[in-house]
Design an enzyme around this catalytic site. Structure first.
Site, PDB file in Angstrom:
ATOM      1  N   LYS A   1       1.270  -1.596   0.335  1.00  0.00           N
ATOM      2  CA  LYS A   1       0.081  -0.130  -0.303  1.00  0.00           C
ATOM      3  C   LYS A   1       0.867   1.682   0.191  1.00  0.00           C
ATOM      4  CE  LYS A   1      -4.202  -1.653   0.074  1.00  0.00           C
ATOM      5  NZ  LYS A   1      -4.014  -2.720  -0.185  1.00  0.00           N
TER       6      LYS A   1
HETATM    7  C1  PLP Z   1      -4.747  -4.087   0.483  1.00  0.00           C
HETATM    8  C2  PLP Z   1      -6.860  -4.368   0.619  1.00  0.00           C
HETATM    9  C3  PLP Z   1      -7.671  -4.026   1.792  1.00  0.00           C
HETATM   10  C4  PLP Z   1      -6.882  -5.609   3.089  1.00  0.00           C
HETATM   11  O1  PLP Z   1      -5.932  -4.808   3.546  1.00  0.00           O
HETATM   12  P1  PLP Z   1      -4.914  -5.647   4.470  1.00  0.00           P
HETATM   13  O2  PLP Z   1      -4.448  -5.070   5.088  1.00  0.00           O
HETATM   14  O3  PLP Z   1      -3.932  -6.156   3.021  1.00  0.00           O
HETATM   15  O4  PLP Z   1      -6.399  -6.804   5.106  1.00  0.00           O
HETATM   16  C5  PLP Z   1      -9.205  -3.812   1.613  1.00  0.00           C
HETATM   17  N1  PLP Z   1      -9.213  -3.630   0.399  1.00  0.00           N
HETATM   18  C6  PLP Z   1      -8.652  -3.185  -0.401  1.00  0.00           C
HETATM   19  C7  PLP Z   1      -9.244  -2.370  -1.464  1.00  0.00           C
HETATM   20  C8  PLP Z   1      -7.476  -3.168  -0.432  1.00  0.00           C
HETATM   21  O5  PLP Z   1      -6.401  -2.779  -1.425  1.00  0.00           O
END
Ligand code: PLP
Length: 402
Positions: A186
């Site tokens: 992210k």
């Molecule tokens: C990455 C992501 C998540 C989940 O996040 P994690 O920290 O990996 O559990 C939820 N929604 C979207 C759209 C994502 O891209």
């Protein structure tokens, strides 16, 4: 989505503060921690940055969604509407509180189609989760208007759009809650981690207790205090090392985004050379966090042909129509109701009868859009060589497909 690209001295310094006290945990250890509360500080900084009243750190973006759903009282018998283009985490969280996900079409914003949302609301709809995919916002004003009209709370899945805004206001602050992810890929990362923001003090206090086994945080909303409990909870506590990294990453977020904007503009100048290309509809271009560059070609065949040439020239794009993690018809475990639970939950009722069936054909408008979509990730650090490689690949594709 490149928080990892800027991991360095600032993060290490923050981590050393934690290692020096040896207190790896967000609660307790009063004396020994010498006043250092990294997770708490990260929450305060994050709330201030986003312009939200309160922030609750948790262990992941998936859990952030689950905690928000849980404290809004969502559970078995309820439907929660989200979109057919998102990461699987969004609907995993809905199932995990016992509710049933319902999927809408996406439009050329690549986010929730408000007209389809309105069509899919029923008496059972208890929450709406628009997802701000690929760094840029959904039509949040229209979605909020529909939700308000029906008196249904909105949770904005802002996992992919930290730092993005709509008309100057941060995404994640329009709904009852906004959720974020700091996973490996992210825009900012804490290794694993997540955050929920809200302006509702009661929602925040409940999230604080729910994510800490229901520990009573009443005398001290940021920590423990009494020994009573108001409801059952779970353990989704973030640890101090993650909080420390979060503080350092958040401090760099605006720098990350401005570098991405510059790099995206350069990449877009190349992609423009493709005959017939159009770009994703950005609801507020100035508020785009510029994490991705998304574009469309006139037909599925052209899209595939272009990407083959890009791939052959070292600059392949992501074709989300083929991606098994982000696109409804490709979620074969959802379509096939694959579960490790012997009763067939969450697809079956407790007595074994099938409760819900997901038909891969029900989002034709999304398919028409997704089949023509190509996406580049925009890095924070884009070398001149890489940019030239992309540009040369695009020029080849433009020449070959005419
Ligand atoms: C990455 C992501 C998540 C989940 O996040 P994690 O920290 O990996 O559990 C939820 N929604 C979207 C759209 C994502 O891209």
């Amino acid at each position: 989505m490149p928080g990892f690209e800027v991991f360095g001295d600032k993060e290490k310094q923050e981590i050393m503060d934690v290692l020096d006290t040896g207190v790896l945990f967000r609660y307790e250890f009063g004396e020994q921690r010498k006043g250092i509360y990294k997770v708490r500080t990260f929450e305060e900084n994050f709330a201030r940055y986003a312009g939200a009243g309160y922030a609750q750190a948790v262990t992941s973006g998936t859990v952030a969604l689950k905690v928000a759903l849980a404290v809004l009282g969502i559970g078995p018998g309820d439907e929660v509407i989200t979109q057919g283009f998102t990461f699987v985490a969004t609907w995993e969280a809905i199932f995990d509180v016992g509710a049933t996900p319902v999927f809408t079409e996406v439009d050329t914003t690549l986010n929730m189609d408000p007209a389809d949302l309105e069509r899919k609301i029923t008496d059972k709809t208890k929450a709406i989760i628009p997802v701000h995919m690929l760094g840029s916002g959904a039509r949040i004003d229209q979605i909020m208007a529909i939700a308000d009209k029906h008196n249904i709370p909105v949770i904005e899945d802002t996992a992919q759009a930290v730092g993005a805004t709509w008309r100057g206001k941060h995404l994640g602050t329009f709904g009852k809650c906004g959720t974020f992810s700091f996973d490996a890929v992210k825009t900012m990362t804490t290794g694993e981690g997540g955050m929920v923001i809200t302006d509702d003090e009661k929602v925040w206090r409940n999230m604080s207790e729910y994510h800490d086994h229901g520990h009573d945080h009443v005398p001290n909303p940021v920590g423990r205090g009494g020994e009573g409990r108001s409801f059952i909870g779970f353990n989704y506590r973030m640890m101090e090392l993650q909080g420390a990294i979060g503080i350092a990453q958040l401090a760099q977020l605006d720098t990350i985004i401005s570098a991405q904007r510059q790099n995206k503009a350069a990449m877009k100048n190349s992609v423009r050379k493709l005959p017939g290309v159009t770009f994703r509809n950005l609801v507020d271009e100035e508020g785009d966090s510029a994490t991705f560059l998304a574009f469309f070609l006139p037909s599925r065949e052209k899209t595939q042909a272009v990407n083959r040439i890009l791939q052959d020239n070292g600059a392949g794009a992501i074709a989300f129509a083929e991606n098994t993690w982000h696109y409804y018809p490709k979620w074969e475990h959802l379509i096939n109701a694959s579960t490790i639970c012997s009763s067939g939950w969450p697809f079956n009722e407790a007595d074994g009868r099938r409760k819900v069936v997901y038909d891969p054909e029900v989002l034709p408008h999304s398919a028409e859009i997704m089949n023509r979509l190509l996406v580049y990730q925009v890095p924070v650090k884009l070398s001149e060589e890489r940019l030239q490689q992309i540009d040369a690949a695009i020029e080849k594709a433009a020449a070959e497909i005419g």
